[in-house]
Structure formats: C-alpha cells, structure tokens
Write a protein that holds these residues in place. Structure first.
Motif, mmCIF file in Angstrom:
data_model
loop_
_atom_site.group_PDB
_atom_site.id
_atom_site.type_symbol
_atom_site.label_atom_id
_atom_site.label_comp_id
_atom_site.label_asym_id
_atom_site.label_seq_id
_atom_site.Cartn_x
_atom_site.Cartn_y
_atom_site.Cartn_z
ATOM 1 N N HIS A 192 0.448 -0.779 0.365
ATOM 2 C CA HIS A 192 -0.329 0.192 0.389
ATOM 3 C C HIS A 192 1.247 1.159 -0.114
ATOM 4 C CE1 HIS A 192 0.472 -0.923 4.339
ATOM 5 N NE2 HIS A 192 0.738 0.290 4.548
ATOM 6 N N GLN A 193 0.118 2.273 -0.537
ATOM 7 C CA GLN A 193 1.082 3.368 -0.539
ATOM 8 C C GLN A 193 -0.270 4.739 -0.102
ATOM 9 O OE1 GLN A 193 4.319 4.459 -1.025
ATOM 10 N NE2 GLN A 193 5.099 2.673 -2.748
ATOM 11 N N ASN A 194 0.406 5.067 1.087
ATOM 12 C CA ASN A 194 -0.837 5.951 2.589
ATOM 13 C C ASN A 194 -2.440 5.137 1.331
ATOM 14 O OD1 ASN A 194 0.904 7.509 2.275
ATOM 15 N ND2 ASN A 194 0.901 9.282 0.410
ATOM 16 N N GLN A 195 -3.110 5.540 0.413
ATOM 17 C CA GLN A 195 -4.776 5.031 0.887
ATOM 18 C C GLN A 195 -4.900 4.084 -0.726
ATOM 19 O OE1 GLN A 195 -7.035 8.688 1.800
ATOM 20 N NE2 GLN A 195 -8.135 7.585 3.966
ATOM 21 N N ASP A 196 -4.092 4.229 -1.321
ATOM 22 C CA ASP A 196 -4.074 2.981 -1.821
ATOM 23 C C ASP A 196 -3.257 1.477 -1.995
ATOM 24 O OD1 ASP A 196 -4.951 4.958 -3.343
ATOM 25 O OD2 ASP A 196 -2.953 5.268 -4.456
ATOM 26 N N VAL A 197 -4.142 0.658 -2.117
ATOM 27 C CA VAL A 197 -3.823 -0.609 -2.073
ATOM 28 C C VAL A 197 -3.178 -1.122 -3.740
ATOM 29 C CG1 VAL A 197 -4.432 -3.267 -1.641
ATOM 30 C CG2 VAL A 197 -5.298 -1.693 -0.306
ATOM 31 N N ILE A 198 -2.348 -2.082 -3.693
ATOM 32 C CA ILE A 198 -1.745 -2.247 -4.891
ATOM 33 C C ILE A 198 -1.357 -3.880 -5.183
ATOM 34 C CG2 ILE A 198 0.328 -1.885 -6.783
ATOM 35 C CD1 ILE A 198 1.094 0.733 -4.634
ATOM 36 N N LEU A 199 -1.407 -4.676 -6.033
ATOM 37 C CA LEU A 199 -1.361 -5.607 -6.048
ATOM 38 C C LEU A 199 -0.664 -6.258 -6.813
ATOM 39 C CD1 LEU A 199 -5.283 -6.665 -6.188
ATOM 40 C CD2 LEU A 199 -3.822 -6.825 -4.253
ATOM 41 N N MET A 224 -0.039 -10.996 -21.313
ATOM 42 C CA MET A 224 0.464 -10.127 -22.007
ATOM 43 C C MET A 224 1.016 -11.051 -23.032
ATOM 44 S SD MET A 224 2.428 -8.562 -18.790
ATOM 45 C CE MET A 224 3.846 -7.253 -20.024
ATOM 46 N N SER A 225 0.382 -12.143 -23.084
ATOM 47 C CA SER A 225 1.727 -13.315 -24.262
ATOM 48 C C SER A 225 0.570 -14.012 -24.739
ATOM 49 C CB SER A 225 3.289 -13.224 -24.029
ATOM 50 O OG SER A 225 3.130 -13.889 -24.384
ATOM 51 N N ALA A 226 0.303 -14.345 -25.961
ATOM 52 C CA ALA A 226 -0.043 -15.765 -26.550
ATOM 53 C C ALA A 226 0.460 -16.969 -26.340
ATOM 54 C CB ALA A 226 -1.138 -15.565 -27.320
ATOM 55 N N SER A 227 1.774 -15.959 -26.129
ATOM 56 C CA SER A 227 3.008 -17.796 -26.466
ATOM 57 C C SER A 227 4.085 -17.466 -25.674
ATOM 58 C CB SER A 227 3.463 -17.336 -28.664
ATOM 59 O OG SER A 227 3.987 -17.026 -28.051
ATOM 60 N N GLU A 228 4.550 -16.230 -25.618
ATOM 61 C CA GLU A 228 5.487 -16.237 -24.794
ATOM 62 C C GLU A 228 5.462 -16.915 -22.914
ATOM 63 O OE1 GLU A 228 7.316 -12.095 -24.988
ATOM 64 O OE2 GLU A 228 7.420 -12.777 -27.318
ATOM 65 N N GLY A 229 7.087 -17.108 -22.530
ATOM 66 C CA GLY A 229 6.543 -17.412 -20.792
ATOM 67 C C GLY A 229 5.997 -16.697 -19.974
ATOM 68 N N GLY A 230 6.089 -16.508 -18.752
ATOM 69 C CA GLY A 230 5.504 -15.871 -17.613
ATOM 70 C C GLY A 230 6.607 -14.283 -17.913
ATOM 71 N N PHE A 231 4.728 -13.242 -17.379
ATOM 72 C CA PHE A 231 5.370 -12.065 -16.788
ATOM 73 C C PHE A 231 5.201 -11.784 -15.218
ATOM 74 C CE2 PHE A 231 4.635 -13.363 -21.220
ATOM 75 C CZ PHE A 231 5.036 -12.071 -22.481
ATOM 76 N N SER A 232 5.054 -10.388 -14.764
ATOM 77 C CA SER A 232 4.519 -9.664 -14.085
ATOM 78 C C SER A 232 3.724 -8.720 -14.252
ATOM 79 C CB SER A 232 5.904 -9.055 -13.374
ATOM 80 O OG SER A 232 6.873 -9.853 -13.378
ATOM 81 N N TYR A 233 3.301 -8.845 -13.689
ATOM 82 C CA TYR A 233 1.273 -7.192 -13.455
ATOM 83 C C TYR A 233 1.765 -6.844 -12.176
ATOM 84 C CZ TYR A 233 -0.044 -10.362 -17.171
ATOM 85 O OH TYR A 233 0.178 -11.627 -18.406
ATOM 86 N N SER A 234 0.412 -5.666 -11.727
ATOM 87 C CA SER A 234 0.345 -5.003 -11.094
ATOM 88 C C SER A 234 -1.035 -3.452 -11.177
ATOM 89 C CB SER A 234 1.192 -3.616 -10.598
ATOM 90 O OG SER A 234 1.580 -2.623 -11.682
ATOM 91 N N PHE A 235 -1.591 -3.902 -9.899
ATOM 92 C CA PHE A 235 -2.704 -2.954 -10.417
ATOM 93 C C PHE A 235 -3.321 -2.134 -8.765
ATOM 94 C CE2 PHE A 235 -7.496 -2.561 -8.605
ATOM 95 C CZ PHE A 235 -7.828 -2.050 -10.056
ATOM 96 N N THR A 236 -3.414 -0.785 -8.955
ATOM 97 C CA THR A 236 -3.908 -0.235 -8.371
ATOM 98 C C THR A 236 -5.005 0.294 -7.773
ATOM 99 O OG1 THR A 236 -1.379 0.932 -8.469
ATOM 100 C CG2 THR A 236 -2.721 2.004 -7.094
ATOM 101 N N ASP A 237 -5.488 -0.324 -6.536
ATOM 102 C CA ASP A 237 -6.977 0.238 -6.165
ATOM 103 C C ASP A 237 -6.468 1.801 -5.736
ATOM 104 O OD1 ASP A 237 -9.480 0.384 -5.429
ATOM 105 O OD2 ASP A 237 -9.551 -1.853 -4.351
ATOM 106 N N HIS A 238 -7.272 2.467 -5.614
ATOM 107 C CA HIS A 238 -7.511 4.022 -5.514
ATOM 108 C C HIS A 238 -8.857 4.346 -4.557
ATOM 109 C CE1 HIS A 238 -4.516 5.205 -8.260
ATOM 110 N NE2 HIS A 238 -4.486 4.644 -8.855
ATOM 111 N N THR A 239 -9.481 3.675 -5.070
ATOM 112 C CA THR A 239 -10.303 3.487 -3.693
ATOM 113 C C THR A 239 -11.565 3.451 -2.598
ATOM 114 O OG1 THR A 239 -12.253 2.141 -5.662
ATOM 115 C CG2 THR A 239 -13.695 3.038 -3.922
ATOM 116 N N LYS A 240 -11.370 4.807 -1.548
ATOM 117 C CA LYS A 240 -10.463 4.978 -0.695
ATOM 118 C C LYS A 240 -12.331 4.297 -0.023
ATOM 119 C CE LYS A 240 -7.681 7.527 -0.891
ATOM 120 N NZ LYS A 240 -7.102 7.088 -2.828
ATOM 121 N N ILE A 241 -12.432 3.187 0.879
ATOM 122 C CA ILE A 241 -13.168 2.409 1.084
ATOM 123 C C ILE A 241 -12.990 2.462 2.464
ATOM 124 C CG2 ILE A 241 -14.543 0.199 1.563
ATOM 125 C CD1 ILE A 241 -14.482 0.263 -1.847
ATOM 126 N N ASN A 242 -13.321 2.294 3.757
ATOM 127 C CA ASN A 242 -13.478 1.801 5.174
ATOM 128 C C ASN A 242 -13.644 0.618 5.244
ATOM 129 O OD1 ASN A 242 -12.966 4.643 5.608
ATOM 130 N ND2 ASN A 242 -15.340 5.471 6.786
#
Length: 375
Positions: free
Chosen positions: A211-218, A252-270
C-alpha cells in the motif's frame, strides 16, 4: 520482489529512493518505455549501481498538478517484461544472426524455436535464460549446456524435439539439471521441479499486496501463460461473498513465458478488504487465486499541518510507536532521516533548498509516503 522495501533494507546507506508513487504504480509496462529491459538486465544494473556507490537518477515526470514525480527502480520485477528471442532459421545457438533479437539469448530472455528450425548448441551457455519453447529441433553437441532461471520452463510442443549430445550435454537449472544424450519428443517439459509428458500448466508464481498511503497495490507474477486469456481483479468486504470485479487485464502474451503485473486500487473504502484474481483460460474455464486480506489499518496515511512548508512542519503518523522517517528529493537523494517514537512531532526543514520532497515513514513493517513543497 516480495517486499517492496527489500533493496533499501539491504543497502540502507545508499541515497536511493526505491519507491514509485501510485500514479506510476497503476501503469502498464507499455506506458513506461524506460522500463523496456529484461528482469536480468535491470537486476544486473542495480547490482552494479550499488557496488559503485552513486545515486540513481532514473526519473519519470508526471503531471505536477494531478500526479507526482517518482523514481522507478522499485518496479524492476513488477513492470519489466522479459525479452524474447525467436530463431530466424537453422543455425548455432551462439551465433547472433540466428536470433530475431540480434544477439545470443541473454539473462531472462524467453526463447522460441519454431517448427522446421534446427538450432544447435555448441558451447557452455552460462546466462540464465527465461522460458524455452521448442516447436522445431534443439540439438546438443557433446558437452554443450544451456542454463535456465529457477522459474523457467522448457516446453517441447508436438512436433518438437531435443536431441543429441553426450552425458556432458545439459539443461541446467539452479537446483537441478538434465543430462544427455537427448532424444526427447513433445509434448514434454523440463523444469526445476521435475519433468514429464505434456506441457507445464499455467503457474501463478506469486500474488501479494502493498500500500501507498490509502492506495492498495496488487502484484502477481506468472509462468506459462500460453492458455490464459485474462486476469480479473475482484474485491470483497468480507472475503466470502459479494465479490465485485474491479478490472480485467489481458494476458500479456499468447505464446511467450511468464510476466509480472500490478494493479492499483485507488478507491477509498473504510473497513477491511479482500482481493483475489479470477484467472480466465482461453477455453472458457477459470480458477481463483488465493485471497489477500488488507487490514483497514493499512489504509491510514501521514498527516502534515501544511504541504507548503518554509521553516518546519507538524507531522502526524498513522499510528503510535517507533518510526523511521526519511525525506528524499525528486532525484532520489536522501536529504534527512531520523527515528522517532512520537505519533506527532515537528520536523525542521529550514536547511533544505526550495523544491518538492517526499516524506517516507516505516512503521510496524508498513511504509507510508506523502509529499510537501519547501518554499
């Protein structure tokens, strides 16, 4: 990188800012040209930088009104896509002209040998390549070797074959190896964990959050994505039901190997939140990742009495307890650092030059970042 602060922990005396703030964290690799390098190359560059003891000045300027400037080395493994090398035609492995990438496959490169192509290995190739997909023929000479990374997989597809060599010819993984003479036809696979008939199925190598402040990063990392169509990020307030789709990201690829991903949830939820991945295959089947739990306390943030500062600023931390406080400029230089046990304190900035700064706090294994402008 399982812990986003691992580099700073290993090199605490280096004046390097290894964090990207949330605007860049939400971007994909295609939007960050300066990250268009292999994981291995970036890791090697970082090692060289650390050994030479000079500051990193890789910067990415975002809109100063809506976003913030950050230094991007943190996302070495998050955004960096492995390079790819496909055989242009029959030839030796060690000949650059054999490969579409213009060089002999290097660290982290995913390698493909197409149908009807015969690539011959004639030497001991010690760089750890990525995945090796064989639709044609890979021929070993006596004593020749190919080294692969821990997460790499050699997949021999129908019509493909590995042949030749003596007992000195090897496919070498960090913790295991496979020796010749080879006469292995597809479908078959070799990996650090074993070998067998068929192609090694998709693997979710890691899935974790920060997490960065109130953002959750996957973050997640994969291997063998050939049969994967997309990843759907889902969130729930209780982890049992009411899963809501947040975004769908294409493989990210249909024929190559593995990759790395990230997603940031900016939603402010209590309240506490739960996250999971729905992994959609091309045949319509799907599966789920493990569930990540995000404690509501992790979405707290640093509070400043003002973001426009001249002599000093009052800082309120997310929680009580000892904290490591550091200030960096936008070039990544460490300007000020100290330890405090006070939840609220006054920080003197009178000696700093005018400009934008990042305030970073480590507290109870959590990292928090905000910014201020020195007038």
């Amino acid at each position: 990188m399982e812990n986003q602060d691992v580099c700073l922990q290993e090199y605490p005396d280096k004046t390097i800012l290894l964090d990207c703030i949330s605007p860049l964290l939400s971007m994909r690799y295609s939007n960050c040209p300066f990250l268009a390098r292999t994981n291995g190359e970036m890791a090697e560059n970082l090692q060289n930088i650390m050994s030479k003891r000079y500051p990193v000045k890789i910067q990415y300027q975002l809109n100063l009104v809506k976003n913030i400037t950050c230094v991007a080395l943190l996302l070495i493994s998050v955004y960096a896509k492995a390079g790819s090398c496909s055989a242009n035609g029959t030839g030796n492995w060690e000949t650059p002209a054999t490969w579409s990438c213009g060089n002999v496959p290097g660290v982290g490169d995913n390698v493909t040998i197409g149908a009807g192509i015969n690539v011959t290995v004639t030497a001991n190739n010690t760089v750890d390549i990525g995945n090796l997909d064989i639709f044609g023929t890979l021929t070993f000479t006596n004593g020749s070797k190919i080294d692969l990374a821990t997460a790499s997989v050699v997949n021999i597809y129908s019509g493909g074959i590995i042949t030749g060599g003596n007992s000195g010819a090897k496919l070498v993984f960090p913790s295991s190896s496979y020796s010749g003479p080879f006469s292995t036809t597809g479908p078959f696979y070799f990996s650090t964990g074993g070998s067998g008939t068929g192609l090694l199925a998709f693997t979710l190598l890691s899935f974790y959050s920060s997490h960065q402040n109130q953002d959750v990063i996957l973050y997640w990392r994969t291997a063998n994505e050939e049969n994967i169509n997309s990843f759907e990020i889902e969130r729930s307030g209780n982890g049992n039901a009411d899963w809501q789709p947040l975004e769908t990201m294409a493989s990210m690829s249909a024929s190559e190997g593995g990759f790395s991903y990230s997603f940031t949830d900016h939603t402010k939820i209590n309240g506490d939140q739960y996250y999971r991945l729905k992994i959609n295959e091309k045949n319509g089947k799907y599966s789920y990742s493990k569930v990540l739990f995000i404690n509501s306390g992790h979405t707290k943030t640093i509070s400043l009495s003002s973001t426009l500062v001249s002599g000093s600023v009052n800082v309120t931390l997310p929680a009580s307890g000892q904290a490591q406080v550091s200030v960096y400029n936008t070039s990544g230089y460490l300007v000020k650092t100290f330890v405090t046990g006070n939840e609220t304190f006054n920080m003197d900035v009178s000696g700093m030059t005018r400009g934008e700064y990042f305030l970073r706090v480590f507290q109870e294994k959590n990292a928090y970042i905000t910014r201020f402008l020195k007038q």
